[in-house]
Design a protein around this motif. Sequence first.
Motif, PDB file in Angstrom:
ATOM      1  N   VAL A  40       0.839  -1.198   0.000  1.00 20.03           N
ATOM      2  CA  VAL A  40       0.000   0.000   0.000  1.00 20.03           C
ATOM      3  C   VAL A  40       0.875   1.250   0.000  1.00 20.03           C
ATOM      4  CG1 VAL A  40      -1.701   1.329   1.313  1.00 20.03           C
ATOM      5  CG2 VAL A  40      -1.948  -1.149   1.105  1.00 20.03           C
ATOM      6  N   ALA A  41       1.974   1.198   0.752  1.00 19.50           N
ATOM      7  CA  ALA A  41       2.869   2.352   0.843  1.00 19.50           C
ATOM      8  C   ALA A  41       3.733   2.535  -0.400  1.00 19.50           C
ATOM      9  CB  ALA A  41       3.770   2.220   2.070  1.00 19.50           C
ATOM     10  N   GLY A  42       3.784   1.527  -1.263  1.00 11.75           N
ATOM     11  CA  GLY A  42       4.641   1.613  -2.441  1.00 11.75           C
ATOM     12  C   GLY A  42       6.067   1.204  -2.191  1.00 11.75           C
ATOM     13  N   LEU A  43       6.331   0.586  -1.040  1.00 10.25           N
ATOM     14  CA  LEU A  43       7.683   0.141  -0.708  1.00 10.25           C
ATOM     15  C   LEU A  43       7.989  -1.217  -1.335  1.00 10.25           C
ATOM     16  CD1 LEU A  43       7.716   1.170   3.068  1.00 10.25           C
ATOM     17  CD2 LEU A  43       8.699   2.412   1.126  1.00 10.25           C
ATOM     18  N   LEU A  44       6.948  -1.911  -1.752  1.00  5.57           N
ATOM     19  CA  LEU A  44       7.079  -3.167  -2.489  1.00  5.57           C
ATOM     20  C   LEU A  44       6.187  -3.078  -3.727  1.00  5.57           C
ATOM     21  CD1 LEU A  44       6.849  -5.883   0.340  1.00  5.57           C
ATOM     22  CD2 LEU A  44       8.913  -5.119  -0.847  1.00  5.57           C
ATOM     23  N   LYS A  45       6.571  -3.799  -4.759  1.00  2.00           N
ATOM     24  CA  LYS A  45       5.788  -3.809  -5.990  1.00  2.00           C
ATOM     25  C   LYS A  45       5.192  -5.189  -6.202  1.00  2.00           C
ATOM     26  CE  LYS A  45       5.976  -2.655 -10.916  1.00  2.00           C
ATOM     27  NZ  LYS A  45       6.817  -2.145 -12.022  1.00  2.00           N
ATOM     28  N   PRO A  46       3.865  -5.280  -6.370  1.00  4.31           N
ATOM     29  CA  PRO A  46       3.240  -6.588  -6.577  1.00  4.31           C
ATOM     30  C   PRO A  46       3.376  -7.044  -8.022  1.00  4.31           C
ATOM     31  CG  PRO A  46       1.570  -4.888  -6.662  1.00  4.31           C
ATOM     32  CD  PRO A  46       2.870  -4.187  -6.354  1.00  4.31           C
ATOM     33  N   ASP A  47       3.154  -8.334  -8.241  1.00  8.06           N
ATOM     34  CA  ASP A  47       3.126  -8.844  -9.615  1.00  8.06           C
ATOM     35  C   ASP A  47       1.951  -8.225 -10.370  1.00  8.06           C
ATOM     36  OD1 ASP A  47       5.323 -10.511  -9.116  1.00  8.06           O
ATOM     37  OD2 ASP A  47       4.023 -12.038  -8.250  1.00  8.06           O
ATOM     38  N   THR A  48       0.791  -8.217  -9.736  1.00  5.21           N
ATOM     39  CA  THR A  48      -0.388  -7.548 -10.294  1.00  5.21           C
ATOM     40  C   THR A  48      -1.138  -6.903  -9.144  1.00  5.21           C
ATOM     41  OG1 THR A  48      -1.788  -9.520 -10.068  1.00  5.21           O
ATOM     42  CG2 THR A  48      -0.635  -9.235 -12.168  1.00  5.21           C
ATOM     43  N   GLY A  49      -1.793  -5.790  -9.416  1.00  9.09           N
ATOM     44  CA  GLY A  49      -2.536  -5.151  -8.345  1.00  9.09           C
ATOM     45  C   GLY A  49      -3.156  -3.829  -8.749  1.00  9.09           C
ATOM     46  N   PHE A  50      -4.097  -3.394  -7.906  1.00 13.82           N
ATOM     47  CA  PHE A  50      -4.772  -2.109  -8.099  1.00 13.82           C
ATOM     48  C   PHE A  50      -5.036  -1.505  -6.729  1.00 13.82           C
ATOM     49  CE2 PHE A  50      -8.620   0.498  -8.347  1.00 13.82           C
ATOM     50  CZ  PHE A  50      -8.309   1.339  -9.401  1.00 13.82           C
ATOM     51  N   ILE A  51      -4.641  -0.247  -6.540  1.00 15.00           N
ATOM     52  CA  ILE A  51      -4.866   0.464  -5.280  1.00 15.00           C
ATOM     53  C   ILE A  51      -5.450   1.833  -5.608  1.00 15.00           C
ATOM     54  CG2 ILE A  51      -3.826   1.439  -3.194  1.00 15.00           C
ATOM     55  CD1 ILE A  51      -1.564  -0.608  -3.498  1.00 15.00           C
ATOM     56  N   GLU A  52      -6.568   2.147  -4.954  1.00 13.94           N
ATOM     57  CA  GLU A  52      -7.191   3.466  -5.121  1.00 13.94           C
ATOM     58  C   GLU A  52      -7.550   3.999  -3.741  1.00 13.94           C
ATOM     59  OE1 GLU A  52     -10.285   4.458  -8.312  1.00 13.94           O
ATOM     60  OE2 GLU A  52     -11.492   4.462  -6.473  1.00 13.94           O
ATOM     61  N   VAL A  53      -7.214   5.247  -3.487  1.00 14.93           N
ATOM     62  CA  VAL A  53      -7.488   5.884  -2.205  1.00 14.93           C
ATOM     63  C   VAL A  53      -8.226   7.193  -2.459  1.00 14.93           C
ATOM     64  CG1 VAL A  53      -6.498   6.843  -0.091  1.00 14.93           C
ATOM     65  CG2 VAL A  53      -5.454   4.839  -1.144  1.00 14.93           C
ATOM     66  N   GLU A  54      -9.462   7.266  -1.968  1.00 14.38           N
ATOM     67  CA  GLU A  54     -10.288   8.462  -2.115  1.00 14.38           C
ATOM     68  C   GLU A  54     -10.349   8.922  -3.566  1.00 14.38           C
ATOM     69  OE1 GLU A  54      -9.293  11.538   0.656  1.00 14.38           O
ATOM     70  OE2 GLU A  54      -9.093  10.141   2.321  1.00 14.38           O
ATOM     71  N   GLY A  55     -10.520   7.973  -4.468  1.00 11.54           N
ATOM     72  CA  GLY A  55     -10.677   8.305  -5.885  1.00 11.54           C
ATOM     73  C   GLY A  55      -9.381   8.506  -6.643  1.00 11.54           C
ATOM     74  N   GLU A  56      -8.241   8.486  -5.947  1.00 11.57           N
ATOM     75  CA  GLU A  56      -6.941   8.648  -6.604  1.00 11.57           C
ATOM     76  C   GLU A  56      -6.270   7.283  -6.764  1.00 11.57           C
ATOM     77  OE1 GLU A  56      -3.297  11.685  -6.130  1.00 11.57           O
ATOM     78  OE2 GLU A  56      -3.500  10.325  -4.423  1.00 11.57           O
ATOM     79  N   THR A  57      -5.877   6.957  -7.983  1.00 10.97           N
ATOM     80  CA  THR A  57      -5.204   5.687  -8.246  1.00 10.97           C
ATOM     81  C   THR A  57      -3.749   5.761  -7.827  1.00 10.97           C
ATOM     82  OG1 THR A  57      -6.675   5.204 -10.106  1.00 10.97           O
ATOM     83  CG2 THR A  57      -4.599   4.002 -10.023  1.00 10.97           C
ATOM     84  N   TRP A  58      -3.346   4.807  -6.986  1.00 11.86           N
ATOM     85  CA  TRP A  58      -1.956   4.733  -6.551  1.00 11.86           C
ATOM     86  C   TRP A  58      -1.208   3.637  -7.292  1.00 11.86           C
ATOM     87  CZ3 TRP A  58      -1.773   5.329  -0.465  1.00 11.86           C
ATOM     88  CH2 TRP A  58      -2.234   6.606  -0.122  1.00 11.86           C
ATOM     89  N   LEU A  59      -1.949   2.636  -7.752  1.00 12.64           N
ATOM     90  CA  LEU A  59      -1.312   1.517  -8.443  1.00 12.64           C
ATOM     91  C   LEU A  59      -2.313   0.886  -9.407  1.00 12.64           C
ATOM     92  CD1 LEU A  59       1.156  -0.558  -8.608  1.00 12.64           C
ATOM     93  CD2 LEU A  59      -0.206  -1.958  -7.034  1.00 12.64           C
TER      94      LEU A  59
END
Length: 273
Positions: A40-59
């Motif tokens: 979630v913090a971006g300190l690791l990178k997943p093989d596949t994934g999607f992260i959205e926080v309050e409408g903003e895409t992080w991954l």
Amino acid sequence: MLHTAQGPRRLEVELRWQQGRLLVIYGPSGAGKTTLLRLVAGLLKPDTGFIEVEGETWLDTQRRFELPTRCRSIGFVFQDFALFPHLTVRQQLEYALPDPRNKTIVAELLSLMELEELQHRRPALLSGGQQQRVALARAIARRPRLLLLDEPLSALDDDMRNKLQDYILMAHRHYGLTTLLVSHHLPEVLRLADEAVLLEEGKITGQGSPTALFPANVVTGTIIAIDRSDVACTVVIESAQGITKLTVGPAEAPVWQVGQSVNLSISPRNPGP
């Protein structure tokens, strides 16, 4: 991939929770709790994934998009505090400010976290509990959209742990934070969580309110100390969940003995020690 005592396991998680709520990720060591937080913090990178926080895409790996950690609105409190040894308490908070010109929140946090008398000290002169309060205040000073807490109280004794839980709740509510807390300490989950997720071997096996997820939890412990008086008896019990202190009446005291094995029922209706 997770590297566990049982061999490699794939972390496969899908969850969402409402803004302003405190979500606790609970599970045994090796379940993937810290890995999830670091993703979630971006300190690791997943093989596949999607992260959205309050409408903003992080991954969004499908679109090959990844927002750098420095651009994600997060506050992160680590297990080892990670304070800057050369900075005072006040300087730690000022360093974290998104706008160095606006220092109003620094004075507010120093007061809220009861750090005013310590503000000119460096970490080497602080106790573990004081350092953790500074780490929490520094994370909040960033005004984050998401506050990430990676077992921040695991290195503290039970009395200090309970006090720090009060500070976490107070700060979460005062600033209306959205908080993700990792813990393997069930009483902590029951006390702090608006919502809990049970993570086992990289997969979510349950999600909901602590009352629904853990209606009652019975653990076995051993009495390690007894403090008797004329009006009450304090019994200290050690179990896999940590140290629990119970106060019973003098009439019950004769049945308790050091070394005795007992069963504890930990209920979310009464999660304190």
